[in-house]
Design a protein around this motif. Structure first.
Motif, PDB file in Angstrom:
ATOM      1  N   ASP A 191      -0.220   3.982   4.381  1.00  0.00           N
ATOM      2  CA  ASP A 191       0.386   5.189   3.366  1.00  0.00           C
ATOM      3  C   ASP A 191      -0.194   6.538   4.077  1.00  0.00           C
ATOM      4  O   ASP A 191      -1.240   6.813   3.728  1.00  0.00           O
ATOM      5  CB  ASP A 191       0.111   5.037   2.031  1.00  0.00           C
ATOM      6  CG  ASP A 191       1.024   6.123   1.399  1.00  0.00           C
ATOM      7  OD1 ASP A 191       1.301   7.141   1.866  1.00  0.00           O
ATOM      8  OD2 ASP A 191       1.180   5.878   0.189  1.00  0.00           O
ATOM      9  N   TYR A 192       0.662   7.040   5.125  1.00  0.00           N
ATOM     10  CA  TYR A 192       0.130   8.464   5.825  1.00  0.00           C
ATOM     11  C   TYR A 192      -0.109   9.375   4.857  1.00  0.00           C
ATOM     12  O   TYR A 192      -1.063  10.250   5.032  1.00  0.00           O
ATOM     13  CB  TYR A 192       0.925   8.769   6.753  1.00  0.00           C
ATOM     14  CG  TYR A 192       0.513  10.113   7.627  1.00  0.00           C
ATOM     15  CD1 TYR A 192      -0.488  10.232   8.346  1.00  0.00           C
ATOM     16  CD2 TYR A 192       1.331  11.094   7.237  1.00  0.00           C
ATOM     17  CE1 TYR A 192      -1.000  11.325   8.965  1.00  0.00           C
ATOM     18  CE2 TYR A 192       1.018  12.328   7.912  1.00  0.00           C
ATOM     19  CZ  TYR A 192      -0.194  12.296   8.797  1.00  0.00           C
ATOM     20  OH  TYR A 192      -0.531  13.510   9.434  1.00  0.00           O
ATOM     21  N   GLU A 193       0.690   9.775   3.986  1.00  0.00           N
ATOM     22  CA  GLU A 193       0.551  10.915   2.762  1.00  0.00           C
ATOM     23  C   GLU A 193      -0.859  10.716   2.057  1.00  0.00           C
ATOM     24  O   GLU A 193      -1.359  11.630   1.905  1.00  0.00           O
ATOM     25  CB  GLU A 193       1.842  10.997   2.039  1.00  0.00           C
ATOM     26  CG  GLU A 193       2.897  11.241   2.941  1.00  0.00           C
ATOM     27  CD  GLU A 193       2.959  12.628   3.690  1.00  0.00           C
ATOM     28  OE1 GLU A 193       2.235  13.395   2.999  1.00  0.00           O
ATOM     29  OE2 GLU A 193       3.628  12.931   4.636  1.00  0.00           O
ATOM     30  N   LYS A 194      -0.875   9.591   1.384  1.00  0.00           N
ATOM     31  CA  LYS A 194      -2.111   9.421   0.576  1.00  0.00           C
ATOM     32  C   LYS A 194      -3.492   9.066   1.356  1.00  0.00           C
ATOM     33  O   LYS A 194      -4.325   8.968   0.753  1.00  0.00           O
ATOM     34  CB  LYS A 194      -1.865   8.161  -0.202  1.00  0.00           C
ATOM     35  CG  LYS A 194      -0.537   8.483  -1.296  1.00  0.00           C
ATOM     36  CD  LYS A 194      -0.525   7.279  -2.070  1.00  0.00           C
ATOM     37  CE  LYS A 194       0.518   7.559  -3.327  1.00  0.00           C
ATOM     38  NZ  LYS A 194       1.106   6.363  -4.205  1.00  0.00           N
ATOM     39  N   PHE A 216      -8.970   6.349   4.065  1.00  0.00           N
ATOM     40  CA  PHE A 216      -9.523   6.784   5.407  1.00  0.00           C
ATOM     41  C   PHE A 216      -9.498   8.360   5.735  1.00  0.00           C
ATOM     42  O   PHE A 216      -8.641   9.041   4.890  1.00  0.00           O
ATOM     43  CB  PHE A 216      -8.910   6.040   6.540  1.00  0.00           C
ATOM     44  CG  PHE A 216      -7.096   6.429   6.891  1.00  0.00           C
ATOM     45  CD1 PHE A 216      -7.076   7.406   7.379  1.00  0.00           C
ATOM     46  CD2 PHE A 216      -6.303   5.843   6.017  1.00  0.00           C
ATOM     47  CE1 PHE A 216      -5.637   7.976   7.619  1.00  0.00           C
ATOM     48  CE2 PHE A 216      -4.993   5.945   6.169  1.00  0.00           C
ATOM     49  CZ  PHE A 216      -4.562   7.194   6.941  1.00  0.00           C
ATOM     50  N   ASP A 217     -10.454   8.832   6.382  1.00  0.00           N
ATOM     51  CA  ASP A 217     -10.426  10.246   6.979  1.00  0.00           C
ATOM     52  C   ASP A 217      -9.705  10.375   8.287  1.00  0.00           C
ATOM     53  O   ASP A 217      -8.826  11.186   8.505  1.00  0.00           O
ATOM     54  CB  ASP A 217     -11.466  11.106   6.726  1.00  0.00           C
ATOM     55  CG  ASP A 217     -12.190  11.054   5.385  1.00  0.00           C
ATOM     56  OD1 ASP A 217     -11.509  11.735   4.566  1.00  0.00           O
ATOM     57  OD2 ASP A 217     -13.280  10.746   5.287  1.00  0.00           O
ATOM     58  N   ASN A 399       8.802   4.715  10.398  1.00  0.00           N
ATOM     59  CA  ASN A 399       9.654   4.958   9.568  1.00  0.00           C
ATOM     60  C   ASN A 399       9.042   6.163   8.497  1.00  0.00           C
ATOM     61  O   ASN A 399      10.015   7.081   8.235  1.00  0.00           O
ATOM     62  CB  ASN A 399      10.201   4.015   8.696  1.00  0.00           C
ATOM     63  CG  ASN A 399      10.967   2.899   9.560  1.00  0.00           C
ATOM     64  OD1 ASN A 399      11.482   3.235  10.523  1.00  0.00           O
ATOM     65  ND2 ASN A 399      11.124   1.700   9.176  1.00  0.00           N
ATOM     66  N   GLN A 400       8.038   6.416   8.606  1.00  0.00           N
ATOM     67  CA  GLN A 400       7.213   7.330   7.610  1.00  0.00           C
ATOM     68  C   GLN A 400       7.311   8.743   8.248  1.00  0.00           C
ATOM     69  O   GLN A 400       7.177   9.718   7.572  1.00  0.00           O
ATOM     70  CB  GLN A 400       5.809   6.815   7.046  1.00  0.00           C
ATOM     71  CG  GLN A 400       5.853   5.563   6.232  1.00  0.00           C
ATOM     72  CD  GLN A 400       4.499   5.454   5.626  1.00  0.00           C
ATOM     73  OE1 GLN A 400       3.488   6.259   5.407  1.00  0.00           O
ATOM     74  NE2 GLN A 400       4.009   4.005   5.907  1.00  0.00           N
ATOM     75  N   ILE A 401       7.067   8.653   9.666  1.00  0.00           N
ATOM     76  CA  ILE A 401       7.032   9.908  10.468  1.00  0.00           C
ATOM     77  C   ILE A 401       8.397  10.388  11.031  1.00  0.00           C
ATOM     78  O   ILE A 401       8.831   9.885  11.935  1.00  0.00           O
ATOM     79  CB  ILE A 401       5.661   9.711  11.559  1.00  0.00           C
ATOM     80  CG1 ILE A 401       4.516   9.091  10.605  1.00  0.00           C
ATOM     81  CG2 ILE A 401       5.498  11.002  12.181  1.00  0.00           C
ATOM     82  CD1 ILE A 401       3.525   8.631  11.585  1.00  0.00           C
ATOM     83  N   PRO A 402       8.712  11.367  10.709  1.00  0.00           N
ATOM     84  CA  PRO A 402       9.793  12.012  11.157  1.00  0.00           C
ATOM     85  C   PRO A 402      10.010  12.306  12.767  1.00  0.00           C
ATOM     86  O   PRO A 402      10.840  11.980  13.446  1.00  0.00           O
ATOM     87  CB  PRO A 402      10.389  13.467  10.720  1.00  0.00           C
ATOM     88  CG  PRO A 402       9.505  13.245   9.301  1.00  0.00           C
ATOM     89  CD  PRO A 402       8.139  12.493   9.620  1.00  0.00           C
TER      90      PRO A 402
END
Length: 578
Positions: A191-194, A216-217, A399-402
């Motif tokens: 989950d890239y946003e979180k 993660f950071d 798919n999460q990253i435009p």
């Protein structure tokens, strides 16, 4: 009467000789007596002095120099055993150091959390050179070891045992400066946003913990790729791959199953030919090396212990391209095809597999008249060694990253291996698209590059913190002299900061390509200064073994691989079915 007088004449002559001797002795007797007087023993002190002088003369005399060739042999022997002692000492120290790790400080939660997904070439190369004191490092992978994949084809026939090319990841992480956490689990979603990685424990033994989230950071994705089937039906159900240790074990068992079944009572000739026909799809290094190892196994061992199969055992290599080993020079491609012909390995180029069943493959090739011909090729063993496909985890992140919407082969990265459209997310190895071939050599260099960059980033943060402290101290300094001294320290730190920040983009340096082609022969296309060296044969095979041995992860791996090679050479490969 004359003969009767001869004894008396002889006796007369002897008496005259004796008389002459007595006269001579009587005349010389005075001189003999005088000489005897001179031969009287010398005093004891004179005798001791004489002996000492003789002894000094003999000891002071220079010893004769040995011949030059003997001196050379003597020094060669000395250098040989000194080198052997030094080598044993080096190996012994490496083993002791490996077996006795030092205590590690626990990770600092206040530092940034760096999560590394995977234990392949890219991830392990990063962890090997990373200074873990600068980050709170967490490794997540369902495989708790590093696998030296170039020698995996040798495991399929028992030339090398699979554990000899495996290095437990905990053995390696235990020697880092600061402790690294490792979770044996599969990453199921990012989950890239979180900034969370979701993990799942796939092991048979599960505890009470239900933790599935790892925040993660900074994130490094090095999960590799799956085997590509190109949508061909029946490949996954009826073929075997060659990417993991389990694959090699299944291939080894299948080879012996085919051989033993072919020798079963009242087996038909047609079925024997099918069972003993080993088909390899893919003309890259993996497919070529496996075909060469399999043919060696047959010539050196199988036909000795199972002589019934020697008339029907056959290996066929199928490749869709016009030739095998497309990354090698034309000279080496021709040499490989010639060697395979001598080994009775059939190469079917320009042949596309269209369908796979449990007993045959349907392949399309050009007929004598140039038209497409669809034929059935029966097999007992089918090894699929071609192409890579995306893992579901990577597909979901794309798919999460435009900015990744046009990516088809993996995560698109920039020149610093940052995943495009993200911050603090990097990708290495087969799951990344960086305009380089998806090889172990590329992944290893990418991981080493990231380690240098992360180490420099930590130094940059440390220097920035020192500069901030010095700026506050300068404002509070009581006098001009103290302020000038602090200002000098600030200038030195700024120079150091500029040097640390001078890290260029990733550039791949191709060291060459190697491939084993059977019959103790190999081909090598090595980069040398501004050109390439292309060679093939037995000498290249020795170089191939030396190069792979030097690239093994640890001293333990090198020793085990050497022992396996010696064991296979002396006792042969094991033909038992496990």
């Amino acid at each position: 009467m004359a003969p009767m007088m001869r004894p008396f004449a002889t006796a007369n002559v002897l008496s005259q000789v004796q008389l002459a001797g007595r006269r001579a002795y009587s005349t010389q007797r005075p001189s003999l007596i005088a000489n005897r007087a001179r031969w009287t023993p010398r005093p004891v002190q004179q005798q001791i002095a004489l002996r000492q002088s003789v002894r000094r003369a003999t000891t002071d005399a220079p010893a004769p120099k040995p011949k030059r060739r003997f001196r050379l042999l003597r020094w060669t022997w000395r250098l040989t055993y000194l080198s052997a002692i030094a080598g044993l000492g080096y190996v012994g120290y490496g083993i002791y150091e490996m077996r006795n790790p030092e205590d590690q400080p626990q990770p600092d939660p206040s530092k940034k959390t760096l999560v590394v997904l995977g234990t392949g070439w890219g991830a392990v190369s990063l962890l090997k050179k990373l200074d873990t004191e600068n980050y709170n490092v967490i490794v997540v992978s369902p495989r708790n070891y590093f696998l030296f994949t170039p020698l995996l084809p040798s495991c399929t026939v028992g030339t090398i045992e699979h554990r000899s090319i495996m290095e437990p990841i905990r053995n390696f992480l235990r020697h880092k400066k600061a402790a690294v956490k490792y979770y044996e689990a599969e990453a199921t979603k990012i989950d890239y946003e979180k900034r969370i990685v979701y993990i799942n424990d796939d092991s048979e033994i599960k505890g009470d913990s239900s933790a599935t989230e790892v925040p993660f950071d900074m994130l490094v994705v090095g999960v590799g790729a799956e085997n590509a089937t190109f949508g061909i039906p029946g490949v996954r159900e009826n073929g075997l791959f060659l990417k993991e240790v389990g694959d090699a074990q299944r291939i080894r068992a299948r080879i012996m199953d085919c051989c033993e079944t072919a020798t079963f009572k009242d087996q038909s000739d047609e079925e024997k030919k099918r069972l003993l026909h080993m088909v390899v799809v893919g003309g890259g290094p993996t497919g070529v090396e496996f075909a060469g190892e399999l043919q060696d196994f047959f010539h050196s061992d199988l036909k000795k212990w199972l002589p019934e199969i020697q008339d029907n055992f056959h290996v066929t290599l199928v490749e869709a391209l016009p030739n095998v080993l497309p990354m090698f020079s034309k000279q080496l491609i021709d040499y490989t095809e010639k060697t395979f012909k001598e080994e009775t390995i059939t190469i079917r180029t320009k042949t596309m597999v269209k369908n796979v069943t449990d007993k045959y493959i349907e392949a399309e090739s050009n007929g004598p008249d140039g038209k497409k011909v669809l034929e059935r090729i029966p097999f007992g063993l089918l090894v699929w060694a071609t192409g890579n496909a995306l893992r579901p985890l990577v597909k979901d992140l794309i798919n999460q990253i435009p900015a990744q919407k046009d990516s088809r082969r993996g995560l698109a990265v920039n020149e610093y291996l940052v995943v495009k459209g993200t911050e603090n997310v990097w990708a290495v190895g087969d799951c990344a698209v960086a305009n380089y071939a998806p090889t172990a050599q590329v992944a290893a260099q990418e991981g080493a590059f990231l380690a240098r960059m992360f180490n420099n980033m930590a130094k940059t943060q440390e220097i920035d913190a020192q500069l901030a402290q010095l700026s506050e101290a300068q404002e509070k300094a009581p006098g001009k002299e103290a302020r000038d001294k602090i200002f000098t320290e600030i200038k030195e730190l700024q120079k150091r900061l500029r040097r640390v920040k001078q890290i260029g983009p990733f550039e791949y340096s191709h060291q060459g390509s190697l491939a084993y082609i059977g019959s103790e022969k190999a081909v090598a296309d090595i980069s040398w200064f501004s050109g390439n060296i292309a060679s093939g044969g037995t000498v290249t095979y020795i170089f191939w073994r030396s190069a792979y041995l030097s690239m093994c992860f640890s001293t333990r791996n090198r020793v085990l691989v050497i022992m396996d090679w010696v064991k296979a050479k002396v006792f042969g490969r094991d033909v038992s079915r496990v």
